[in-house]
Design a protein around this motif. Structure first.
Motif, mmCIF file in Angstrom:
data_model
loop_
_atom_site.group_PDB
_atom_site.id
_atom_site.type_symbol
_atom_site.label_atom_id
_atom_site.label_comp_id
_atom_site.label_asym_id
_atom_site.label_seq_id
_atom_site.Cartn_x
_atom_site.Cartn_y
_atom_site.Cartn_z
ATOM 1 N N MET A 1 0.841 -1.187 0.000
ATOM 2 C CA MET A 1 0.000 0.000 0.000
ATOM 3 C C MET A 1 0.886 1.250 0.000
ATOM 4 O O MET A 1 1.854 1.313 0.722
ATOM 5 C CB MET A 1 -0.911 0.010 1.229
ATOM 6 N N ALA A 2 0.529 2.216 -0.812
ATOM 7 C CA ALA A 2 1.258 3.469 -0.827
ATOM 8 C C ALA A 2 1.003 4.211 0.479
ATOM 9 O O ALA A 2 -0.098 4.197 1.016
ATOM 10 C CB ALA A 2 0.800 4.316 -2.015
ATOM 11 N N ARG A 3 2.018 4.855 1.009
ATOM 12 C CA ARG A 3 1.914 5.551 2.296
ATOM 13 C C ARG A 3 1.394 6.957 2.069
ATOM 14 O O ARG A 3 1.978 7.725 1.310
ATOM 15 C CB ARG A 3 3.275 5.570 2.976
ATOM 16 N N ALA A 4 0.295 7.305 2.729
ATOM 17 C CA ALA A 4 -0.319 8.616 2.539
ATOM 18 C C ALA A 4 0.336 9.644 3.445
ATOM 19 O O ALA A 4 0.593 9.388 4.618
ATOM 20 C CB ALA A 4 -1.813 8.539 2.827
ATOM 21 N N ARG A 5 0.576 10.830 2.893
ATOM 22 C CA ARG A 5 1.165 11.941 3.653
ATOM 23 C C ARG A 5 0.044 12.850 4.137
ATOM 24 O O ARG A 5 -0.713 13.407 3.324
ATOM 25 C CB ARG A 5 2.144 12.713 2.770
ATOM 26 N N LEU A 6 -0.069 13.018 5.449
ATOM 27 C CA LEU A 6 -1.130 13.808 6.058
ATOM 28 C C LEU A 6 -0.538 15.044 6.724
ATOM 29 O O LEU A 6 0.399 14.941 7.515
ATOM 30 C CB LEU A 6 -1.885 12.952 7.076
ATOM 31 N N LEU A 7 -1.080 16.204 6.381
ATOM 32 C CA LEU A 7 -0.676 17.455 7.031
ATOM 33 C C LEU A 7 -1.716 17.789 8.092
ATOM 34 O O LEU A 7 -2.888 18.018 7.771
ATOM 35 C CB LEU A 7 -0.576 18.587 6.004
ATOM 36 N N LEU A 8 -1.301 17.787 9.348
ATOM 37 C CA LEU A 8 -2.184 18.072 10.475
ATOM 38 C C LEU A 8 -1.918 19.482 10.979
ATOM 39 O O LEU A 8 -0.809 19.793 11.416
ATOM 40 C CB LEU A 8 -1.948 17.048 11.594
ATOM 41 N N VAL A 9 -2.946 20.330 10.932
ATOM 42 C CA VAL A 9 -2.823 21.715 11.394
ATOM 43 C C VAL A 9 -3.740 21.859 12.600
ATOM 44 O O VAL A 9 -4.959 22.030 12.460
ATOM 45 C CB VAL A 9 -3.210 22.716 10.288
ATOM 46 N N GLU A 10 -3.155 21.747 13.789
ATOM 47 C CA GLU A 10 -3.939 21.708 15.026
ATOM 48 C C GLU A 10 -3.107 22.316 16.155
ATOM 49 O O GLU A 10 -1.967 21.908 16.381
ATOM 50 C CB GLU A 10 -4.305 20.251 15.349
ATOM 51 N N ASP A 11 -3.684 23.314 16.865
ATOM 52 C CA ASP A 11 -2.917 23.993 17.908
ATOM 53 C C ASP A 11 -3.179 23.437 19.306
ATOM 54 O O ASP A 11 -2.556 23.888 20.280
ATOM 55 C CB ASP A 11 -3.163 25.504 17.881
ATOM 56 N N ASP A 12 -4.079 22.474 19.442
ATOM 57 C CA ASP A 12 -4.293 21.792 20.714
ATOM 58 C C ASP A 12 -3.254 20.673 20.809
ATOM 59 O O ASP A 12 -3.359 19.655 20.122
ATOM 60 C CB ASP A 12 -5.712 21.223 20.759
ATOM 61 N N ALA A 13 -2.240 20.881 21.652
ATOM 62 C CA ALA A 13 -1.104 19.955 21.703
ATOM 63 C C ALA A 13 -1.530 18.526 22.049
ATOM 64 O O ALA A 13 -1.045 17.564 21.453
ATOM 65 C CB ALA A 13 -0.075 20.457 22.712
ATOM 66 N N ALA A 14 -2.438 18.386 23.012
ATOM 67 C CA ALA A 14 -2.869 17.049 23.436
ATOM 68 C C ALA A 14 -3.614 16.337 22.315
ATOM 69 O O ALA A 14 -3.384 15.147 22.050
ATOM 70 C CB ALA A 14 -3.742 17.154 24.682
ATOM 71 N N LEU A 15 -4.518 17.055 21.655
ATOM 72 C CA LEU A 15 -5.274 16.462 20.547
ATOM 73 C C LEU A 15 -4.356 16.121 19.383
ATOM 74 O O LEU A 15 -4.481 15.064 18.757
ATOM 75 C CB LEU A 15 -6.377 17.411 20.087
ATOM 76 N N ALA A 16 -3.415 17.022 19.088
ATOM 77 C CA ALA A 16 -2.473 16.777 17.997
ATOM 78 C C ALA A 16 -1.656 15.518 18.247
ATOM 79 O O ALA A 16 -1.439 14.702 17.342
ATOM 80 C CB ALA A 16 -1.546 17.982 17.811
ATOM 81 N N GLU A 17 -1.208 15.341 19.495
ATOM 82 C CA GLU A 17 -0.422 14.155 19.837
ATOM 83 C C GLU A 17 -1.257 12.887 19.681
ATOM 84 O O GLU A 17 -0.787 11.870 19.169
ATOM 85 C CB GLU A 17 0.088 14.268 21.269
ATOM 86 N N LEU A 18 -2.518 12.953 20.120
ATOM 87 C CA LEU A 18 -3.418 11.798 20.003
ATOM 88 C C LEU A 18 -3.660 11.434 18.540
ATOM 89 O O LEU A 18 -3.617 10.260 18.156
ATOM 90 C CB LEU A 18 -4.754 12.124 20.688
ATOM 91 N N LEU A 19 -3.898 12.442 17.712
ATOM 92 C CA LEU A 19 -4.154 12.182 16.291
ATOM 93 C C LEU A 19 -2.910 11.646 15.595
ATOM 94 O O LEU A 19 -3.000 10.726 14.771
ATOM 95 C CB LEU A 19 -4.644 13.457 15.612
ATOM 96 N N GLN A 20 -1.750 12.209 15.912
ATOM 97 C CA GLN A 20 -0.519 11.710 15.306
ATOM 98 C C GLN A 20 -0.306 10.241 15.649
ATOM 99 O O GLN A 20 0.079 9.436 14.788
ATOM 100 C CB GLN A 20 0.672 12.543 15.783
ATOM 101 N N PHE A 21 -0.568 9.870 16.894
ATOM 102 C CA PHE A 21 -0.410 8.477 17.313
ATOM 103 C C PHE A 21 -1.342 7.570 16.518
ATOM 104 O O PHE A 21 -0.922 6.527 16.003
ATOM 105 C CB PHE A 21 -0.720 8.341 18.807
ATOM 106 N N ASN A 22 -2.604 7.952 16.381
ATOM 107 C CA ASN A 22 -3.580 7.114 15.694
ATOM 108 C C ASN A 22 -3.301 6.985 14.201
ATOM 109 O O ASN A 22 -3.429 5.902 13.633
ATOM 110 C CB ASN A 22 -4.995 7.670 15.925
ATOM 111 N N PHE A 23 -2.907 8.090 13.564
ATOM 112 C CA PHE A 23 -2.656 8.026 12.126
ATOM 113 C C PHE A 23 -1.343 7.307 11.813
ATOM 114 O O PHE A 23 -1.259 6.568 10.828
ATOM 115 C CB PHE A 23 -2.690 9.421 11.510
#
Length: 231
Positions: A1-23
């Motif tokens: 599977m080709a690896r998708a590049r995701l740009l996450l623009v989020e200023d809530d540090a806790a939420l950003a960390e959670l989303l990065q972990f899941n993706f």
């Protein structure tokens, strides 16, 4: 599977960390910034496959980031999902009218968001959802490392295979030599940009055998694109 590049623009540090972990757990390549201006620079340096964009971020607003991404040629077709605590219908309409492809209201389930991102990518970039890539009369088996054109096997070297794969994953997109070096050879490559021309010639020679039309378009002063419209 080709690896998708995701740009996450989020200023809530806790939420950003959670989303990065899941993706990242789902094998996404995640680039994060809390700042709208930096998001535009990151998108310009290397085009993402999808953008997760918070409505309220540092610097310029998420809405303005969305507008500018839609105006820029390299990101005008990149899917954008807005993340926001604003759940009113008027706000959702504003986000969609600005150019967002989807709208997710906080709080949300990270698993559901991953699923929605996957659904958007399957719709706009089918190549990211499986082992087969295809465009016009070219087919690629990314697992078996085989390429066919009009049903006939096309022998390719490793670099030409990676180069064609990148084009197949982004049909119609124009890539400069520098962007191709970054995406195909990698960030740390010491290869000169003109080397790209050499491999483009080799790729053309391999896939354009006989009277087959040249499917790789040269865009003067810009780069190369996989484009069958001019054939």
């Amino acid at each position: 599977m080709a690896r998708a590049r995701l740009l996450l623009v989020e200023d809530d540090a806790a939420l950003a960390e959670l989303l990065q972990f899941n993706f990242r757990r789902e094998d996404f390549e995640v680039v994060h910034t809390p700042d709208g201006e930096e998001a535009l620079l990151l998108a310009k340096e290397r085009t993402p496959d999808i953008v997760l964009l918070d409505w309220m971020v540092e610097g310029i607003s998420g809405l303005e980031v969305c507008r500018r991404l839609r105006r820029a040629p390299e990101t005008q077709n990149v899917p954008i999902i807005m993340l926001t605590a604003r759940g009113e219908e008027e706000d959702r309409v504003r986000g969609l009218e600005t150019g967002a492809d989807d709208y997710v209201t906080k709080p949300f389930s990270p698993r559901e968001l991953v699923a929605r991102v996957g659904a958007v990518l399957r719709r706009v970039r089918p190549g990211l959802a499986g082992e087969q890539l295809a465009y016009a009369d070219i087919e690629m088996d990314t697992v078996g490392h085989k390429v066919r054109r009009n049903g006939e096997v096309v022998p390719l070297g490793p670099t030409e295979f990676r180069l064609l794969r990148h084009f197949l994953e982004h049909p119609g997109h124009v890539f400069s030599r520098e962007r191709l070096l970054d995406s195909v050879w990698g960030h740390d490559s010491d290869i000169e940009s003109r080397t790209v021309d050499v491999h483009i010639r080799r790729l053309r020679k391999a896939i354009n055998v006989g009277d087959r039309p040249d499917i790789i378009r040269t865009v003067r002063s810009a780069g190369y694109a996989l484009d069958s419209e001019g054939c």
